[in-house]
Design an enzyme around this catalytic site. Sequence first.
Site, PDB file in Angstrom:
ATOM      1  N   TYR A 180       0.837  -1.215   0.000  1.00 18.67           N
ATOM      2  CA  TYR A 180       0.000   0.000   0.000  1.00 18.67           C
ATOM      3  C   TYR A 180       0.869   1.262   0.000  1.00 18.67           C
ATOM      4  O   TYR A 180       0.593   2.210  -0.742  1.00 18.67           O
ATOM      5  CB  TYR A 180      -0.898  -0.054   1.229  1.00 18.67           C
ATOM      6  CG  TYR A 180      -1.973   0.994   1.335  1.00 18.67           C
ATOM      7  CD1 TYR A 180      -3.127   0.946   0.545  1.00 18.67           C
ATOM      8  CD2 TYR A 180      -1.865   2.022   2.286  1.00 18.67           C
ATOM      9  CE1 TYR A 180      -4.129   1.900   0.690  1.00 18.67           C
ATOM     10  CE2 TYR A 180      -2.869   2.975   2.434  1.00 18.67           C
ATOM     11  CZ  TYR A 180      -3.998   2.908   1.635  1.00 18.67           C
ATOM     12  OH  TYR A 180      -4.990   3.851   1.787  1.00 18.67           O
TER      13      TYR A 180
ATOM     14  N   LYS B 237       0.734   3.995  -2.920  1.00 12.63           N
ATOM     15  CA  LYS B 237       0.315   5.372  -2.636  1.00 12.63           C
ATOM     16  C   LYS B 237       1.457   6.360  -2.886  1.00 12.63           C
ATOM     17  O   LYS B 237       1.194   7.525  -3.233  1.00 12.63           O
ATOM     18  CB  LYS B 237      -0.215   5.478  -1.201  1.00 12.63           C
ATOM     19  CG  LYS B 237      -1.514   4.692  -0.964  1.00 12.63           C
ATOM     20  CD  LYS B 237      -2.633   5.096  -1.912  1.00 12.63           C
ATOM     21  CE  LYS B 237      -4.008   4.606  -1.441  1.00 12.63           C
ATOM     22  NZ  LYS B 237      -5.083   4.929  -2.407  1.00 12.63           N
TER      23      LYS B 237
HETATM   24  N1  LIG Z   1     -10.019   5.469   5.326  1.00 10.99           N
HETATM   25  C1  LIG Z   1      -8.799   5.925   5.508  1.00 10.99           C
HETATM   26  O1  LIG Z   1      -8.354   6.112   6.662  1.00 10.99           O
HETATM   27  C2  LIG Z   1      -7.919   6.257   4.345  1.00 10.99           C
HETATM   28  C3  LIG Z   1      -6.667   6.853   4.611  1.00 10.99           C
HETATM   29  C4  LIG Z   1      -5.846   7.169   3.549  1.00 10.99           C
HETATM   30  C5  LIG Z   1      -6.240   6.906   2.250  1.00 10.99           C
HETATM   31  N2  LIG Z   1      -7.429   6.311   2.014  1.00 10.99           N
HETATM   32  C6  LIG Z   1      -7.781   6.058   0.625  1.00 10.99           C
HETATM   33  O2  LIG Z   1      -9.016   6.652   0.323  1.00 10.99           O
HETATM   34  C7  LIG Z   1      -9.702   5.865  -0.662  1.00 10.99           C
HETATM   35  C8  LIG Z   1     -11.077   5.490  -0.155  1.00 10.99           C
HETATM   36  O3  LIG Z   1     -10.919   4.789   1.072  1.00 10.99           O
HETATM   37  P1  LIG Z   1     -12.155   4.332   1.971  1.00 10.99           P
HETATM   38  O4  LIG Z   1     -11.639   4.307   3.352  1.00 10.99           O
HETATM   39  O5  LIG Z   1     -13.379   5.078   1.628  1.00 10.99           O
HETATM   40  O6  LIG Z   1     -12.261   2.805   1.469  1.00 10.99           O
HETATM   41  P2  LIG Z   1     -13.528   1.819   1.383  1.00 10.99           P
HETATM   42  O7  LIG Z   1     -12.952   0.454   1.427  1.00 10.99           O
HETATM   43  O8  LIG Z   1     -14.564   2.188   2.386  1.00 10.99           O
HETATM   44  O9  LIG Z   1     -14.110   2.143  -0.073  1.00 10.99           O
HETATM   45  C9  LIG Z   1     -13.355   1.833  -1.227  1.00 10.99           C
HETATM   46  C10 LIG Z   1     -14.297   1.570  -2.376  1.00 10.99           C
HETATM   47  O10 LIG Z   1     -13.494   1.240  -3.529  1.00 10.99           O
HETATM   48  C11 LIG Z   1     -14.126   0.159  -4.200  1.00 10.99           C
HETATM   49  N3  LIG Z   1     -13.151  -0.572  -4.998  1.00 10.99           N
HETATM   50  C12 LIG Z   1     -12.186  -1.434  -4.543  1.00 10.99           C
HETATM   51  N4  LIG Z   1     -11.512  -1.967  -5.591  1.00 10.99           N
HETATM   52  C13 LIG Z   1     -12.055  -1.426  -6.718  1.00 10.99           C
HETATM   53  C14 LIG Z   1     -11.780  -1.595  -8.100  1.00 10.99           C
HETATM   54  N5  LIG Z   1     -10.825  -2.433  -8.522  1.00 10.99           N
HETATM   55  N6  LIG Z   1     -12.523  -0.910  -8.998  1.00 10.99           N
HETATM   56  C15 LIG Z   1     -13.515  -0.071  -8.568  1.00 10.99           C
HETATM   57  N7  LIG Z   1     -13.809   0.122  -7.269  1.00 10.99           N
HETATM   58  C16 LIG Z   1     -13.094  -0.552  -6.359  1.00 10.99           C
HETATM   59  C17 LIG Z   1     -14.712  -0.684  -3.087  1.00 10.99           C
HETATM   60  O11 LIG Z   1     -15.713  -1.566  -3.572  1.00 10.99           O
HETATM   61  C18 LIG Z   1     -15.237   0.389  -2.123  1.00 10.99           C
HETATM   62  O12 LIG Z   1     -16.565   0.745  -2.423  1.00 10.99           O
HETATM   63  C19 LIG Z   1      -8.799   4.671  -0.950  1.00 10.99           C
HETATM   64  O13 LIG Z   1      -7.985   4.960  -2.078  1.00 10.99           O
HETATM   65  C20 LIG Z   1      -7.950   4.588   0.302  1.00 10.99           C
HETATM   66  O14 LIG Z   1      -6.728   3.947   0.054  1.00 10.99           O
HETATM   67  C21 LIG Z   1      -8.288   5.979   3.029  1.00 10.99           C
END
Ligand SMILES: NC(=O)c1ccc[n+]([C@@H]2O[C@H](COP(=O)([O-])OP(=O)(O)OC[C@H]3O[C@@H](n4cnc5c(N)ncnc54)[C@H](O)[C@@H]3O)[C@@H](O)[C@H]2O)c1
Length: 265
Positions: free
Chosen positions: A173, A177
């Site tokens: 990851y 990222k």
């Molecule tokens: N939640 C956190 O603390 C956090 C921190 C830093 C970065 N992020 C990033 O923010 C973004 C959203 O995170 P989140 O926490 O809402 O995650 P989440 O898991 O709640 O939602 C992610 C969504 O992406 C979809 N997805 C996964 N693989 C896919 C694919 N191949 N094609 C299309 N859709 C796909 C999933 O079905 C899901 O609906 C991600 O890129 C994550 O890495 C999140």
Amino acid sequence: MTGEHPASEADHLESWTTAPLLEDRVAIVTGAARGIGLEIATVFARHGANVLIVDLAEPDAQAAAASIGSAGGVAEGIGADVSNEDDVDRVIQTCQERFGSIDVVVNNAGIIRDATMRKMTLEDFRAVLDVNLTGTWLMTKAAGAVMRAQRSGAIVNMSSISGKVGLVGQTNYSAAKAGIVGLTKASAKELAPHQVRVNAIQPGLILTPMTENMRDDIREAKLKEIPLGRIGRPSEVAAVALFLASPLSSYVTATVTEVTGGRYA
Ligand SMILES: NC(=O)c1ccc[n+]([C@@H]2O[C@H](COP(=O)([O-])OP(=O)(O)OC[C@H]3O[C@@H](n4cnc5c(N)ncnc54)[C@H](O)[C@@H]3O)[C@@H](O)[C@H]2O)c1
């Protein structure tokens, strides 16, 4: 909820401007059936955008679009895997057919498969690179071509603070990222002569389905590292995505904005 202050500036996010910032713009948001992506799609629609919600399962994407529609916004949902080139081409084509252009893309779809390197399999490494990094590249390439031709557009890529500092258990990851930062800066420079902007966001710990099942002791340890002393909300990431997608950031490209409550600054 654990770690949240009862009242904060975040409570006022929706009232700081009454002007719709994305009136009649067309936005694609990937991974938007839930979590941060759904919040971004919802806020964009509230600001006047027509939104195409992309997620793996079409019924989930359509349900998210319906929830935006019932709140008075305009959204449609499509099932697609962002790491599959044919799927990405279909998303781009569908967006143009339904809405006539592509003004904004938020590459938000992401997955984690945490394990220390001793236990991480090559499959887990590749899967995380595929969705987070290759998916972002495919969408940027395909949407960038459309935006280049129309000589306008804004792309927002979801990195993570994990890509800045490197976190234990996240060699896959963190690599993906960090790769998104390089991709953002390089594509921003390629697309800048065509008036297309590309920026990235690095969220810290945000409360979503991805993070809500974290063990209590791990959550408490992480909270101690956050100067603002609380976990972030999806709306606090969506506010920055809105800024980067809108004309408010017309002179901002090739940047990375940290939304972390000061963690690892
Ligand atoms: N939640 C956190 O603390 C956090 C921190 C830093 C970065 N992020 C990033 O923010 C973004 C959203 O995170 P989140 O926490 O809402 O995650 P989440 O898991 O709640 O939602 C992610 C969504 O992406 C979809 N997805 C996964 N693989 C896919 C694919 N191949 N094609 C299309 N859709 C796909 C999933 O079905 C899901 O609906 C991600 O890129 C994550 O890495 C999140």
